[in-house]
Design a protein around this motif. Sequence first.
Motif, PDB file in Angstrom:
ATOM      1  N   CYS A  98     -12.987   4.344  -5.873  1.00  0.00           N
ATOM      2  CA  CYS A  98     -14.084   3.487  -6.335  1.00  0.00           C
ATOM      3  C   CYS A  98     -14.295   2.321  -5.380  1.00  0.00           C
ATOM      4  CB  CYS A  98     -13.798   2.965  -7.738  1.00  0.00           C
ATOM      5  SG  CYS A  98     -13.974   4.202  -9.028  1.00  0.00           S
ATOM      6  N   ASN A  99     -13.213   1.722  -4.917  1.00  0.00           N
ATOM      7  CA  ASN A  99     -13.299   0.621  -3.965  1.00  0.00           C
ATOM      8  C   ASN A  99     -13.942   1.072  -2.659  1.00  0.00           C
ATOM      9  OD1 ASN A  99     -11.813  -0.851  -1.502  1.00  0.00           O
ATOM     10  ND2 ASN A  99     -12.101  -2.295  -3.204  1.00  0.00           N
ATOM     11  N   LEU A 100     -13.518   2.208  -2.134  1.00  0.00           N
ATOM     12  CA  LEU A 100     -14.103   2.723  -0.899  1.00  0.00           C
ATOM     13  C   LEU A 100     -15.586   3.042  -1.080  1.00  0.00           C
ATOM     14  CD1 LEU A 100     -11.259   5.081   0.335  1.00  0.00           C
ATOM     15  CD2 LEU A 100     -12.025   2.976   1.418  1.00  0.00           C
ATOM     16  N   HIS A 101     -15.926   3.590  -2.226  1.00  0.00           N
ATOM     17  CA  HIS A 101     -17.315   3.928  -2.525  1.00  0.00           C
ATOM     18  C   HIS A 101     -18.195   2.666  -2.491  1.00  0.00           C
ATOM     19  CE1 HIS A 101     -20.681   6.023  -4.364  1.00  0.00           C
ATOM     20  NE2 HIS A 101     -20.721   5.101  -5.304  1.00  0.00           N
ATOM     21  N   GLU A 102     -17.711   1.583  -3.101  1.00  0.00           N
ATOM     22  CA  GLU A 102     -18.465   0.334  -3.118  1.00  0.00           C
ATOM     23  C   GLU A 102     -18.520  -0.306  -1.732  1.00  0.00           C
ATOM     24  OE1 GLU A 102     -17.253  -2.347  -6.198  1.00  0.00           O
ATOM     25  OE2 GLU A 102     -17.435  -0.801  -7.735  1.00  0.00           O
ATOM     26  N   ARG A 103     -17.422  -0.284  -0.999  1.00  0.00           N
ATOM     27  CA  ARG A 103     -17.392  -0.891   0.340  1.00  0.00           C
ATOM     28  C   ARG A 103     -18.320  -0.153   1.311  1.00  0.00           C
ATOM     29  NH1 ARG A 103     -11.340  -0.964   1.619  1.00  0.00           N
ATOM     30  NH2 ARG A 103     -12.147  -0.321   3.609  1.00  0.00           N
ATOM     31  N   ARG A 104     -18.523   1.132   1.100  1.00  0.00           N
ATOM     32  CA  ARG A 104     -19.380   1.922   1.980  1.00  0.00           C
ATOM     33  C   ARG A 104     -20.834   1.911   1.526  1.00  0.00           C
ATOM     34  NH1 ARG A 104     -16.062   1.876   5.819  1.00  0.00           N
ATOM     35  NH2 ARG A 104     -14.340   3.319   5.822  1.00  0.00           N
ATOM     36  N   GLY A 105     -21.161   1.048   0.588  1.00  0.00           N
ATOM     37  CA  GLY A 105     -22.543   0.917   0.158  1.00  0.00           C
ATOM     38  C   GLY A 105     -23.001   2.052  -0.738  1.00  0.00           C
ATOM     39  N   HIS A 106     -22.093   2.597  -1.545  1.00  0.00           N
ATOM     40  CA  HIS A 106     -22.388   3.668  -2.497  1.00  0.00           C
ATOM     41  C   HIS A 106     -22.896   4.938  -1.799  1.00  0.00           C
ATOM     42  CE1 HIS A 106     -21.752   0.867  -5.801  1.00  0.00           C
ATOM     43  NE2 HIS A 106     -22.456   0.012  -5.130  1.00  0.00           N
ATOM     44  N   GLU A 130       0.836  -1.206   0.000  1.00  0.00           N
ATOM     45  CA  GLU A 130       0.000   0.000   0.000  1.00  0.00           C
ATOM     46  C   GLU A 130       0.870   1.255   0.000  1.00  0.00           C
ATOM     47  OE1 GLU A 130      -2.655   2.048   3.343  1.00  0.00           O
ATOM     48  OE2 GLU A 130      -3.494   0.147   2.641  1.00  0.00           O
TER      49      GLU A 130
END
Length: 81
Positions: A68-76, A4
């Motif tokens: 994008c990954n964070l957006h999807e993990r947080r339920g959009h 990372e």
Amino acid sequence: MAAETHFLKWSQFHVDEGSMDKKLVAKKGEDGLLHAHGGLEDDRCLPEESRKPIILPHDHPFVILLLCNLHERRGHCGYKS
């Protein structure tokens, strides 16, 4: 963590420190990454990563994938919920 940090350093390679807002005080941390320093630095109730956030370029491919990954993990979740 090492992978990372490597990707974050790679994305910061494309940061132009001369074009950053003059109010943003950028300093390299012990991890070799550029961090924003300012008024939150003295607030001890916040975790270290909140007091000295990492500076990332807005248009780097890694940063876009990360967001994008964070957006999807947080339920959009967005600012309009």
